[in-house]
Design an enzyme around this catalytic site. Structure first.
Site, PDB file in Angstrom:
ATOM      1  N   LYS A  88       0.837  -1.212   0.000  1.00  0.00           N
ATOM      2  CA  LYS A  88       0.000   0.000   0.000  1.00  0.00           C
ATOM      3  C   LYS A  88       0.868   1.257   0.000  1.00  0.00           C
ATOM      4  O   LYS A  88       0.640   2.175  -0.792  1.00  0.00           O
ATOM      5  CB  LYS A  88      -0.924  -0.029   1.230  1.00  0.00           C
ATOM      6  CG  LYS A  88      -1.899   1.125   1.312  1.00  0.00           C
ATOM      7  CD  LYS A  88      -3.137   0.749   2.099  1.00  0.00           C
ATOM      8  CE  LYS A  88      -2.941   0.791   3.598  1.00  0.00           C
ATOM      9  NZ  LYS A  88      -2.751   2.158   4.122  1.00  0.00           N
ATOM     10  N   ARG A 104       2.897   5.936  -3.266  1.00  0.00           N
ATOM     11  CA  ARG A 104       4.033   6.762  -3.682  1.00  0.00           C
ATOM     12  C   ARG A 104       4.252   6.681  -5.185  1.00  0.00           C
ATOM     13  O   ARG A 104       4.642   7.673  -5.822  1.00  0.00           O
ATOM     14  CB  ARG A 104       5.288   6.339  -2.894  1.00  0.00           C
ATOM     15  CG  ARG A 104       5.218   6.804  -1.425  1.00  0.00           C
ATOM     16  CD  ARG A 104       6.152   5.998  -0.553  1.00  0.00           C
ATOM     17  NE  ARG A 104       6.272   6.522   0.809  1.00  0.00           N
ATOM     18  CZ  ARG A 104       5.386   6.320   1.793  1.00  0.00           C
ATOM     19  NH1 ARG A 104       4.266   5.635   1.560  1.00  0.00           N
ATOM     20  NH2 ARG A 104       5.586   6.813   3.005  1.00  0.00           N
ATOM     21  N   GLY A 118      -5.048   7.881   5.417  1.00  0.00           N
ATOM     22  CA  GLY A 118      -4.147   8.803   6.101  1.00  0.00           C
ATOM     23  C   GLY A 118      -2.901   9.086   5.269  1.00  0.00           C
ATOM     24  O   GLY A 118      -2.393  10.208   5.248  1.00  0.00           O
ATOM     25  N   ARG A 127      -8.533  11.960  12.609  1.00  0.00           N
ATOM     26  CA  ARG A 127      -7.093  11.657  12.762  1.00  0.00           C
ATOM     27  C   ARG A 127      -6.261  12.945  12.846  1.00  0.00           C
ATOM     28  O   ARG A 127      -6.569  13.944  12.202  1.00  0.00           O
ATOM     29  CB  ARG A 127      -6.649  10.742  11.629  1.00  0.00           C
ATOM     30  CG  ARG A 127      -7.424   9.430  11.733  1.00  0.00           C
ATOM     31  CD  ARG A 127      -6.972   8.414  10.768  1.00  0.00           C
ATOM     32  NE  ARG A 127      -5.577   8.066  10.972  1.00  0.00           N
ATOM     33  CZ  ARG A 127      -4.904   7.287  10.146  1.00  0.00           C
ATOM     34  NH1 ARG A 127      -5.500   6.795   9.075  1.00  0.00           N
ATOM     35  NH2 ARG A 127      -3.640   6.997  10.383  1.00  0.00           N
ATOM     36  N   SER A 157       7.404   8.892  12.130  1.00  0.00           N
ATOM     37  CA  SER A 157       6.266   8.733  11.225  1.00  0.00           C
ATOM     38  C   SER A 157       6.706   8.954   9.791  1.00  0.00           C
ATOM     39  O   SER A 157       7.182  10.034   9.431  1.00  0.00           O
ATOM     40  CB  SER A 157       5.173   9.754  11.583  1.00  0.00           C
ATOM     41  OG  SER A 157       4.302   9.922  10.478  1.00  0.00           O
ATOM     42  N   GLN A 174       4.766   9.158   7.343  1.00  0.00           N
ATOM     43  CA  GLN A 174       3.844  10.097   6.689  1.00  0.00           C
ATOM     44  C   GLN A 174       4.295  11.533   6.924  1.00  0.00           C
ATOM     45  O   GLN A 174       4.285  12.356   6.017  1.00  0.00           O
ATOM     46  CB  GLN A 174       2.416   9.868   7.188  1.00  0.00           C
ATOM     47  CG  GLN A 174       1.900   8.497   6.763  1.00  0.00           C
ATOM     48  CD  GLN A 174       0.489   8.217   7.197  1.00  0.00           C
ATOM     49  OE1 GLN A 174      -0.126   9.031   7.893  1.00  0.00           O
ATOM     50  NE2 GLN A 174      -0.051   7.082   6.798  1.00  0.00           N
ATOM     51  N   ASP A 214       1.930  -1.159  11.879  1.00  0.00           N
ATOM     52  CA  ASP A 214       0.631  -1.589  11.340  1.00  0.00           C
ATOM     53  C   ASP A 214       0.318  -3.048  11.673  1.00  0.00           C
ATOM     54  O   ASP A 214      -0.815  -3.499  11.485  1.00  0.00           O
ATOM     55  CB  ASP A 214       0.599  -1.403   9.820  1.00  0.00           C
ATOM     56  CG  ASP A 214       0.575   0.074   9.439  1.00  0.00           C
ATOM     57  OD1 ASP A 214       0.217   0.914  10.290  1.00  0.00           O
ATOM     58  OD2 ASP A 214       0.926   0.382   8.282  1.00  0.00           O
ATOM     59  N   ARG A 252      -6.310   1.757  18.118  1.00  0.00           N
ATOM     60  CA  ARG A 252      -6.034   0.315  18.057  1.00  0.00           C
ATOM     61  C   ARG A 252      -5.657  -0.284  19.409  1.00  0.00           C
ATOM     62  O   ARG A 252      -5.667  -1.504  19.555  1.00  0.00           O
ATOM     63  CB  ARG A 252      -4.946   0.019  17.015  1.00  0.00           C
ATOM     64  CG  ARG A 252      -5.463   0.199  15.600  1.00  0.00           C
ATOM     65  CD  ARG A 252      -4.428  -0.139  14.537  1.00  0.00           C
ATOM     66  NE  ARG A 252      -5.024   0.039  13.213  1.00  0.00           N
ATOM     67  CZ  ARG A 252      -4.319   0.177  12.097  1.00  0.00           C
ATOM     68  NH1 ARG A 252      -3.005   0.152  12.117  1.00  0.00           N
ATOM     69  NH2 ARG A 252      -4.933   0.326  10.939  1.00  0.00           N
TER      70      ARG A 252
HETATM   71  C1  S3P Z   1       2.544   4.822   6.203  1.00  0.00           C
HETATM   72  C2  S3P Z   1       3.123   5.164   7.396  1.00  0.00           C
HETATM   73  C3  S3P Z   1       2.611   4.733   8.699  1.00  0.00           C
HETATM   74  C4  S3P Z   1       1.656   3.548   8.567  1.00  0.00           C
HETATM   75  C5  S3P Z   1       0.661   3.767   7.460  1.00  0.00           C
HETATM   76  C6  S3P Z   1       1.376   3.941   6.137  1.00  0.00           C
HETATM   77  C7  S3P Z   1       3.134   5.338   4.960  1.00  0.00           C
HETATM   78  O1  S3P Z   1       1.908   5.796   9.304  1.00  0.00           O
HETATM   79  O2  S3P Z   1       0.987   3.334   9.777  1.00  0.00           O
HETATM   80  O3  S3P Z   1      -0.217   2.664   7.370  1.00  0.00           O
HETATM   81  O4  S3P Z   1       2.804   4.816   3.865  1.00  0.00           O
HETATM   82  O5  S3P Z   1       3.946   6.262   5.028  1.00  0.00           O
HETATM   83  P1  S3P Z   1       2.636   6.894  10.233  1.00  0.00           P
HETATM   84  O6  S3P Z   1       3.563   7.661   9.407  1.00  0.00           O
HETATM   85  O7  S3P Z   1       1.509   7.745  10.751  1.00  0.00           O
HETATM   86  O8  S3P Z   1       3.309   6.108  11.315  1.00  0.00           O
END
Ligand code: S3P
Length: 424
Positions: free
Chosen positions: A19, A24, A91, A119, A164, A166, A311, A342
């Site tokens: 995913k 990306r 997210g 979130r 993180s 993200q 995750d 969670r």
């Molecule tokens: C992800 C980063 C993680 C992960 C999410 C996917 C990503 O989140 O939990 O399912 O693709 O960068 P966080 O950056 O909030 O930890």
């Protein structure tokens, strides 16, 4: 969906594409010049939301079962969408696209489903504002909908309080448009797919310990990308293979990037019998995983390994519930900021199934080995909760019912079909 205890689990499975990498590929392919061809793309709801957002910003993306083809328009080729961008449940879409939107010369409103609207977004609003973007939460609660008005950006060195990917990726993507080198330091290394893939497209991203740096204004060129299988999806079959008596399954082509493979290390530390076959190091590393039923024992999971299995903690909770002895999970407060809380959701439902599990501020303590029985689960709009309890159902007495079971389409559209095939 109603699931029963399994007396059999054998065979082979190929899990869908990763995913994080699929998201990306669409984003970077859109910002590259020329075509990007992506095979084994995850056709899950989250990644389809990303495609939809970039189409709305003028990118032509062909989507067929064999491949997606993105006709990229370069770093400055996006156009203003006619309407609000809808990220659905995703997210990753919300936070990564915000980094790109922070630099665009047009305003955008981003929104998503009820889970997304709860979130936390302050984590990206703060660094992107420091870089010069105007980014506000429409309801004033630091959640989506977000209103983003981009413009010229300043480079920063951001010290993130949380590990993180993200957050890191949002800043690195904004950094592509900044006036100098942008750096992000995090407390522990989070998944590094952005760094790897941006370099593959022609950007210059370097990593030193827990700091990633990006040079601005690269020329990104369209590429061919074959997405590895998602270790986060494989995790459910790894757990099923370890837990169901007599089980033996071969999971093909699983991404084993070391920033993602914590589940494998933990499963092995718990006594899990997992063999890596056909290891391949071209690009993102992959392997086939042979998993055999094993007598598991408890362990401690804390510190720098947490971002590498964040995750997978819901399914690790299920493994720990079935393991002999105590499993302690610490430093995982981020679990409260996922598609659902969670910690609370897993603790409540595992206790209701007969497990002895106590939630803490940043994790849980699980006294494993008690027999589980089926109950009805509402996954709280969280695909990973639904899949974790589908696996718990395989070792629980009686029936387990999962309401809103279709939420799995977020990351694994054929999950129940694959599970059914392996158990029959
Ligand atoms: C992800 C980063 C993680 C992960 C999410 C996917 C990503 O989140 O939990 O399912 O693709 O960068 P966080 O950056 O909030 O930890």
């Amino acid at each position: 969906m109603i699931l029963q205890k399994a007396s059999h689990l054998k065979g082979e499975v190929t899990v869908p594409g990763d995913k994080s990498i699929s998201h990306r590929a669409v984003m970077f392919g859109s910002l590259a010049q020329g075509d990007t061809e992506v095979t084994n793309f995850l056709q899950g709801a989250d990644c389809l939301s990303t495609i939809d957002c970039f189409r709305k910003m003028g990118i032509d993306i062909e989507n067929t079962p064999e491949r997606i083809l993105i006709h990229g328009r370069g770093l400055h080729g996006l156009s203003a969408p006619d309407s609000t961008l809808d990220v659905g449940n995703s997210g990753t879409t919300t936070r990564l696209i915000s980094g790109i939107l922070a630099a665009q010369p047009f305003p955008v409103t981003l929104t998503g489903d009820a889970s997304i609207q709860k979130r936390p977004m302050r984590r990206i609003m703060e660094p992107l504002s420091m870089m010069g973007a105007d980014i506000t939460s429409v309801n004033g609660n630091d959640c989506a909908p977000l209103r983003i008005t981009g413009g010229p950006l300043k480079s920063i060195h951001y010290h993130s309080k949380i590990a993180s990917a993200q957050v890191k990726s949002a800043i690195l993507l904004a950094g592509l448009y900044a006036d100098g080198i942008t750096k992000v330091t995090e407390p522990a290394v989070s998944r590094n797919h952005t760094e790897i893939m941006l370099n593959y497209f022609g950007a210059s991203v370097t990593t030193e310990e827990t700091t990633a740096s990006v040079c601005p204004n690269p020329v990104l060129k369209g590429q061919k990308i074959c997405v590895p299988g998602d270790i986060s999806s494989a995790a459910y079959f790894i757990a099923a293979g370890l837990l169901v008596p007599g089980a033996e399954i071969l999971i093909h082509n699983v991404g084993i990037n070391p920033t993602r493979d914590g589940i494998l290390k933990v499963a092995q530390a718990m006594g899990g019998n997992i063999t890596y076959l056909n290891i391949n190091h071209d690009g993102e590393p992959t392997a086939d995983l042979l998993v055999k039923h094993s007598a598991l024992h408890g362990t401690i999971i804390e510190g720098d390994i947490i971002p590498t299995l964040i995750d997978e903690l819901p399914i690790i909770n299920v493994m720990a519930a079935c393991a002999e002895g105590t499993t302690t999970i610490r430093n995982a407060e981020e679990l409260r900021a996922k598609e659902s809380n969670r910690i609370d959701v897993m603790v409540d439902y595992l206790n209701a199934m007969g497990c002895d599990i106590t939630g803490t501020e940043d994790g849980m303590i699980i006294e494993g080995g008690k027999p589980l029985h089926g109950i009805t689960i509402d996954p709280h709009m969280d695909h990973r909760v639904a899949m974790s309890f589908a696996i718990a159902a395989l070792v629980a007495e009686g029936e387990t019912k999962i309401t809103d079971s279709d939420i799995v389409t977020v990351s694994y559209p054929n999950f129940y079909e694959d599970l059914h095939r392996l158990t029959h």
